[in-house]
Design a protein around this motif. Sequence first.
Motif, PDB file in Angstrom:
ATOM      1  N   LEU A 130     -61.154  49.611  88.472  1.00 20.93           N
ATOM      2  CA  LEU A 130     -60.629  49.588  87.565  1.00 20.93           C
ATOM      3  C   LEU A 130     -59.165  48.735  88.345  1.00 20.93           C
ATOM      4  CD1 LEU A 130     -60.878  52.006  84.479  1.00 20.93           C
ATOM      5  CD2 LEU A 130     -61.717  50.325  84.989  1.00 20.93           C
ATOM      6  N   ARG A 131     -59.215  48.332  89.700  1.00 23.44           N
ATOM      7  CA  ARG A 131     -57.987  48.456  89.842  1.00 23.44           C
ATOM      8  C   ARG A 131     -57.558  46.801  89.679  1.00 23.44           C
ATOM      9  NH1 ARG A 131     -59.463  48.347  95.908  1.00 23.44           N
ATOM     10  NH2 ARG A 131     -61.374  47.739  94.729  1.00 23.44           N
ATOM     11  N   THR A 132     -56.382  47.063  89.595  1.00 21.45           N
ATOM     12  CA  THR A 132     -55.625  45.678  88.709  1.00 21.45           C
ATOM     13  C   THR A 132     -54.260  45.308  89.906  1.00 21.45           C
ATOM     14  OG1 THR A 132     -54.314  46.068  86.937  1.00 21.45           O
ATOM     15  CG2 THR A 132     -56.405  45.250  86.592  1.00 21.45           C
ATOM     16  N   PHE A 133     -53.988  46.432  91.164  1.00 24.37           N
ATOM     17  CA  PHE A 133     -52.573  46.075  91.703  1.00 24.37           C
ATOM     18  C   PHE A 133     -52.604  47.050  93.090  1.00 24.37           C
ATOM     19  CE2 PHE A 133     -51.089  49.332  88.565  1.00 24.37           C
ATOM     20  CZ  PHE A 133     -51.371  49.729  89.232  1.00 24.37           C
ATOM     21  N   ASN A 134     -51.900  46.343  93.668  1.00 23.64           N
ATOM     22  CA  ASN A 134     -51.856  47.130  95.542  1.00 23.64           C
ATOM     23  C   ASN A 134     -50.925  48.478  94.708  1.00 23.64           C
ATOM     24  OD1 ASN A 134     -52.185  47.806  97.989  1.00 23.64           O
ATOM     25  ND2 ASN A 134     -52.226  45.862  98.958  1.00 23.64           N
ATOM     26  N   GLU A 135     -51.847  49.159  95.016  1.00 26.27           N
ATOM     27  CA  GLU A 135     -50.817  50.971  95.487  1.00 26.27           C
ATOM     28  C   GLU A 135     -50.364  50.638  96.144  1.00 26.27           C
ATOM     29  OE1 GLU A 135     -53.594  53.947  93.897  1.00 26.27           O
ATOM     30  OE2 GLU A 135     -54.055  52.615  92.485  1.00 26.27           O
ATOM     31  N   THR A 136     -50.754  50.531  97.488  1.00 26.73           N
ATOM     32  CA  THR A 136     -49.616  50.637  99.293  1.00 26.73           C
ATOM     33  C   THR A 136     -48.042  50.708  98.827  1.00 26.73           C
ATOM     34  OG1 THR A 136     -51.871  50.456 100.296  1.00 26.73           O
ATOM     35  CG2 THR A 136     -49.472  50.322 101.093  1.00 26.73           C
ATOM     36  N   PRO A 142     -52.444  41.677 100.341  1.00 27.70           N
ATOM     37  CA  PRO A 142     -53.653  42.047  99.518  1.00 27.70           C
ATOM     38  C   PRO A 142     -53.133  41.861  98.332  1.00 27.70           C
ATOM     39  CG  PRO A 142     -54.484  43.053 101.336  1.00 27.70           C
ATOM     40  CD  PRO A 142     -52.482  43.208 101.007  1.00 27.70           C
ATOM     41  N   ILE A 143     -53.973  41.679  97.311  1.00 29.64           N
ATOM     42  CA  ILE A 143     -54.076  42.099  96.111  1.00 29.64           C
ATOM     43  C   ILE A 143     -56.271  42.292  95.709  1.00 29.64           C
ATOM     44  CG2 ILE A 143     -52.688  40.906  94.937  1.00 29.64           C
ATOM     45  CD1 ILE A 143     -54.956  38.977  93.920  1.00 29.64           C
ATOM     46  N   PRO A 144     -56.128  43.798  94.746  1.00 33.99           N
ATOM     47  CA  PRO A 144     -57.542  43.712  94.189  1.00 33.99           C
ATOM     48  C   PRO A 144     -58.250  42.399  93.760  1.00 33.99           C
ATOM     49  CG  PRO A 144     -55.601  45.294  93.471  1.00 33.99           C
ATOM     50  CD  PRO A 144     -54.942  43.865  93.879  1.00 33.99           C
ATOM     51  N   GLU A 189     -46.707  37.475  98.953  1.00 28.36           N
ATOM     52  CA  GLU A 189     -47.954  38.416  99.724  1.00 28.36           C
ATOM     53  C   GLU A 189     -47.896  37.676 100.676  1.00 28.36           C
ATOM     54  OE1 GLU A 189     -49.208  39.612  94.967  1.00 28.36           O
ATOM     55  OE2 GLU A 189     -50.246  37.433  96.188  1.00 28.36           O
ATOM     56  N   ASN A 190     -48.076  36.255 100.386  1.00 27.89           N
ATOM     57  CA  ASN A 190     -48.849  35.456 101.805  1.00 27.89           C
ATOM     58  C   ASN A 190     -47.933  35.929 102.915  1.00 27.89           C
ATOM     59  OD1 ASN A 190     -47.647  32.486 103.577  1.00 27.89           O
ATOM     60  ND2 ASN A 190     -50.125  33.693 103.621  1.00 27.89           N
ATOM     61  N   HIS A 203     -43.271  32.298  79.370  1.00 27.72           N
ATOM     62  CA  HIS A 203     -43.370  32.897  80.883  1.00 27.72           C
ATOM     63  C   HIS A 203     -43.721  34.525  80.357  1.00 27.72           C
ATOM     64  CE1 HIS A 203     -41.331  29.546  81.780  1.00 27.72           C
ATOM     65  NE2 HIS A 203     -40.088  29.858  80.807  1.00 27.72           N
ATOM     66  N   PRO A 204     -45.337  34.802  81.111  1.00 27.50           N
ATOM     67  CA  PRO A 204     -46.069  36.037  81.380  1.00 27.50           C
ATOM     68  C   PRO A 204     -45.516  36.473  82.252  1.00 27.50           C
ATOM     69  CG  PRO A 204     -47.854  34.572  82.201  1.00 27.50           C
ATOM     70  CD  PRO A 204     -46.440  33.863  81.466  1.00 27.50           C
ATOM     71  N   ASN A 205     -45.838  37.564  82.621  1.00 28.07           N
ATOM     72  CA  ASN A 205     -45.399  39.162  83.642  1.00 28.07           C
ATOM     73  C   ASN A 205     -46.023  38.754  84.626  1.00 28.07           C
ATOM     74  OD1 ASN A 205     -42.554  40.532  82.864  1.00 28.07           O
ATOM     75  ND2 ASN A 205     -44.606  41.213  81.071  1.00 28.07           N
ATOM     76  N   PHE A 206     -46.160  38.644  85.774  1.00 28.94           N
ATOM     77  CA  PHE A 206     -46.604  39.137  86.890  1.00 28.94           C
ATOM     78  C   PHE A 206     -45.637  40.159  88.148  1.00 28.94           C
ATOM     79  CE2 PHE A 206     -47.943  34.517  86.032  1.00 28.94           C
ATOM     80  CZ  PHE A 206     -48.831  34.366  85.860  1.00 28.94           C
ATOM     81  N   LEU A 207     -46.525  40.452  89.415  1.00 25.44           N
ATOM     82  CA  LEU A 207     -46.365  41.155  90.087  1.00 25.44           C
ATOM     83  C   LEU A 207     -46.903  41.214  91.549  1.00 25.44           C
ATOM     84  CD1 LEU A 207     -45.674  44.471  90.848  1.00 25.44           C
ATOM     85  CD2 LEU A 207     -48.150  45.116  89.561  1.00 25.44           C
ATOM     86  N   VAL A 208     -46.256  41.248  92.137  1.00 22.98           N
ATOM     87  CA  VAL A 208     -46.070  41.044  93.522  1.00 22.98           C
ATOM     88  C   VAL A 208     -47.427  42.278  93.976  1.00 22.98           C
ATOM     89  CG1 VAL A 208     -45.364  41.221  95.754  1.00 22.98           C
ATOM     90  CG2 VAL A 208     -44.079  39.645  94.388  1.00 22.98           C
ATOM     91  N   GLY A 209     -48.416  41.641  94.401  1.00 17.76           N
ATOM     92  CA  GLY A 209     -49.172  42.516  95.154  1.00 17.76           C
ATOM     93  C   GLY A 209     -50.371  42.798  93.655  1.00 17.76           C
TER      94      GLY A 209
END
Length: 588
Positions: free
Chosen positions: A473-479, A83-85, A77-78, A214-220
């Motif tokens: 309710l946003r939890t990820f960047n939709e771009t 950016p993230i919500p 992300e850097n 090891h939970p899941n993650f997401l860039v954004g």
Amino acid sequence: MNQRVVVDPITRIEGHLRIEAETEGGVITQASSSGTMVRGIEIILRGRDPRDAWAYAQRICGVCTLVHGIASVRAVENALNYPIPPNAQLIRNLMIAAQYVHDHVMHFYHLHALDWVDVVSALKADPKATSELAQSISHYSKSSPGYFADMQKKLKDFVEGGQLGIFANGYWGHPAYKLPPEANLMAVAHYLEALSWQREVAKLHAIFGGKNPHPNFLVGGVPCAISVHPDHPGRGKGPHFRGGAGATAVDLTGLQKVKDIIGQMRDFVDQVYVPDTLAIASFYKDWAQYGEGVGNFMTYGDFPANGMDDPSSFLIPSGVILNRDLSTVHELDMNAADHIQEYVSHSWYDYSVGKEKGLHPYDGETNLNYTGPTPPYEHLEVDKSYSWLKSPRWKGKPMEVGPLARVLMLHARGHAQTQELVNMTLRTLDVPVQALFSTLGRTAARTLETKIIVDAMAGWYNQLIANIKAGDLRTFNETLWEPATWPQTARGVGYMEAPRGALGHWIVIKNGTIDNYQAVVPSTWNAGPRDAQGQDGPYEAALKGQPLHDPKQPIEILRTIHSFDPCIACAVHVTDPDGEELVKVTVR
């Protein structure tokens, strides 16, 4: 008489660590810390899609089960200015905080407490007197004579069965143990209680990340959607989710469960962990004079309120403290070539620029070159290379990272709750402020920061709920971000404060794939070997001047090393199916 004490492996840690100590007159004059297993994840990551890096990097460690995933997605992300919500930031804060509380409690009871608690002595305790002791230090509900009698019976069954089971191979009866039998029984009971407690805490990661470890993650952002409709479970798949099935959407029931878990964590910390730490420490105040280390402390900072681009909003601030001087905090630049560098003069690596020069992680190299003796060997070649860990330095100086560094930084920056807790601890134990810079202080700092962080969780949770009620309710960047839109070359750093200390991942992206990836982990800072200038790493410095009562049972070495909570290269091989010797303590 001069002797060499070898402890290999150090047990009750993650990974493989060897400590060699040279003694004179029963006092350690020099210690050498060796990571004996190579990691190499950085090599595996080359050429891969940076959006997938977290899933590989997270496997660096299974103890701090999410921290490398967080550092990795932050690095990408850097690098890509992604950016993230706010909701994603709050959920990440809650997940990181849960890791702290879980990890620190587990460390205290299951990895470190047995250095101070004589398990066998607990068999001599009077359950009624134990109950009175427990009730004198807290209002924890499980403090009746019957409760402690039941715990004592479980322990007795271990012994009468011909083995101590999970408590086997301890130095029980060593004169360094000072707790009365009742305090030992109380601690053993809470050891067993914490095993049950941690199962509930781990569910927070599963709610937001789909699983633990090891939970899941997401860039954004995070991969869990938020659903306010109980009959619509959904799936947590962001537009760029690249990590498997994802997490089930978090509904109102899941959010209530998160609130309940936070309450359970806070109750255990307030009523068990903090009182036990103070009670046990009161019998070991002499340890306020041992285990200081290098006297330099560093934090990267974490728990942002306004995103990673606003370090002023971090709960834990960044900075450097030199020579125990809390009146001056030096600024830290993660990108400056002359701030953070790794050296390999005493490590089993080569650099293209030579072993004597340091490299910033953006330019870091992972060129393995084992030049040590053929295993099994009698001793390390400490005048040459002797570890698979590198030697990180800030402006050429060794740094201690971890709970003590964070508590000192919070104290130095004027954090009111930290100052109150530190002052309370010093008063309760009747020790001077210098006690902070010791094995005792390092252990107490871990407890105090757990209290600080678990208290902060309620605020993050309440903010998340407020956002949801306001319709966010946003939890990820939709771009949509695809490699074709990225710059040809990009680089970034993802950093955080892992339970064991400052963790940084540096990434260089070229033509859409990873060109270089370097992870500098907390135990590299703390456990790394001496550098070309002969400066000890924190483990090595902390053992100097330590008397050993019995070199064949070096419990003093374990106490100080465990106070750092070592997490060496990720490894799962902790038993030998052929029954070969696993732990060897030698005196030469």
